[in-house]
Design a protein around this motif. Sequence first.
Motif, mmCIF file in Angstrom:
data_model
loop_
_atom_site.group_PDB
_atom_site.id
_atom_site.type_symbol
_atom_site.label_atom_id
_atom_site.label_comp_id
_atom_site.label_asym_id
_atom_site.label_seq_id
_atom_site.Cartn_x
_atom_site.Cartn_y
_atom_site.Cartn_z
ATOM 1 N N GLY A 1 4.822 12.136 -65.257
ATOM 2 C CA GLY A 1 5.568 13.288 -65.783
ATOM 3 C C GLY A 1 5.292 14.555 -64.994
ATOM 4 O O GLY A 1 6.206 15.343 -64.707
ATOM 5 N N GLN B 1 14.629 20.191 -72.857
ATOM 6 C CA GLN B 1 14.655 19.011 -71.985
ATOM 7 C C GLN B 1 13.483 19.023 -71.001
ATOM 8 O O GLN B 1 12.805 18.015 -70.810
ATOM 9 N N LYS B 2 13.247 20.198 -70.393
ATOM 10 C CA LYS B 2 12.148 20.273 -69.409
ATOM 11 C C LYS B 2 10.793 20.074 -70.073
ATOM 12 O O LYS B 2 9.902 19.455 -69.498
ATOM 13 N N GLY C 1 10.107 18.236 -72.353
ATOM 14 C CA GLY C 1 9.900 16.833 -72.688
ATOM 15 C C GLY C 1 9.510 15.964 -71.507
ATOM 16 O O GLY C 1 9.122 14.809 -71.692
ATOM 17 N N GLN C 2 9.613 16.504 -70.293
ATOM 18 C CA GLN C 2 9.361 15.666 -69.099
ATOM 19 C C GLN C 2 7.969 15.033 -69.136
ATOM 20 O O GLN C 2 7.819 13.818 -68.948
ATOM 21 N N LEU D 1 5.799 14.958 -71.783
ATOM 22 C CA LEU D 1 5.609 14.184 -73.021
ATOM 23 C C LEU D 1 6.275 12.808 -72.907
ATOM 24 O O LEU D 1 5.684 11.779 -73.245
ATOM 25 N N ALA D 2 7.511 12.806 -72.394
ATOM 26 C CA ALA D 2 8.219 11.527 -72.221
ATOM 27 C C ALA D 2 7.491 10.653 -71.201
ATOM 28 O O ALA D 2 7.473 9.429 -71.322
ATOM 29 N N GLY D 3 6.875 11.295 -70.197
ATOM 30 C CA GLY D 3 6.080 10.548 -69.220
ATOM 31 C C GLY D 3 4.912 9.840 -69.895
ATOM 32 O O GLY D 3 4.625 8.682 -69.599
#
Lengths: 243, 76
Positions: free
Chosen positions: A22, A67-68, A70-71, A73-75
């Motif tokens: 991420g 959205q940014k 979340g990069q 966290l989603a990673g």
Amino acid sequence: MKTFLFIVIVLISGSFAGFIHGTVNFAIVEPYLDQAIGIENQNLFASGEEKDTPEFWVEYEGYRAWQKSGQILAGIILGTSIGALFGIVFALSRNSLPGNNDVKKAIVLAGIMWFSMFLIPFLKYPANPPTVGDPETVVLRSILYLSFIAISGFGVVGFYKLSKKFQNNKRLVALIGYGVFISVIFFAMPENPDEITAPMDLVNEFRIMSFLGVTSFWVSIGVILGFFWKRYSPHKETTKSYT
Amino acid sequence: MLLNFMSELRQVNVSKTGVSKLAIVALAIVFAVGLFIVGFDQGHIFSLVYGEQAFEDLYIHELTHDMRHAAGFPCH
């Protein structure tokens, strides 16, 4: 096997590797996402779907910030998920992997999974930035992408098991068998149905950064889980004293 | 003789490499749920609490949007 320890080190390794993924994406992929979404916005203005007003930009900045944010966290979530699969495969295949310690074994497995579950599918269905992709075909594209990853991954397992039945040249048999099999699948699978309408320079540069980001994950998961495994040996039973 | 017996006992304790089925099931669930959240959710998870509105809000989709693109998942 120390079950709890095994689960814990697999989850921690995956989340660390996902955090690295991420963070790398945040540094090198985000600029291309911004460019692509900028083109998307211009298309919306040109088509009359949206108007270039201060209200639009306030709303845009709001959801882009979400959205940014979340990069990374989603990673971590994705890393924990793929790391869990990696942990299962490593535990099951550890005795068969080449290498004289767990770090080397984990790196070898990460390389095999990177090749079969990322590189080969990526060559067939490469990552695309926003502006590329028809919402009407997203289900079809998801099925194609996942199917190809699954076929390639199970192909490696299948040809490895098949090669064990041979007396000599086992690795060569597995390699050639998988190579022929995946080549046939590669050309038999349907192409991505969507036309690329974004500038190819942007798309290609985005793909290179995406490639580097995902590769950083596979390198990290191999090294981190390998070190944890070597340090804590979760495959060993707790030694009992007989004295 | 006694030393051999002790050695065998020790080997039994340290050389079992059977992988815990419980661990495999737990990690397989983590794998499936995590993959769905990042790669495929279009409001499904929050719809369990918020109903149809979740498919409009797409909170998880937007939160994982940039990673979806960066990791190669089809997004939209």
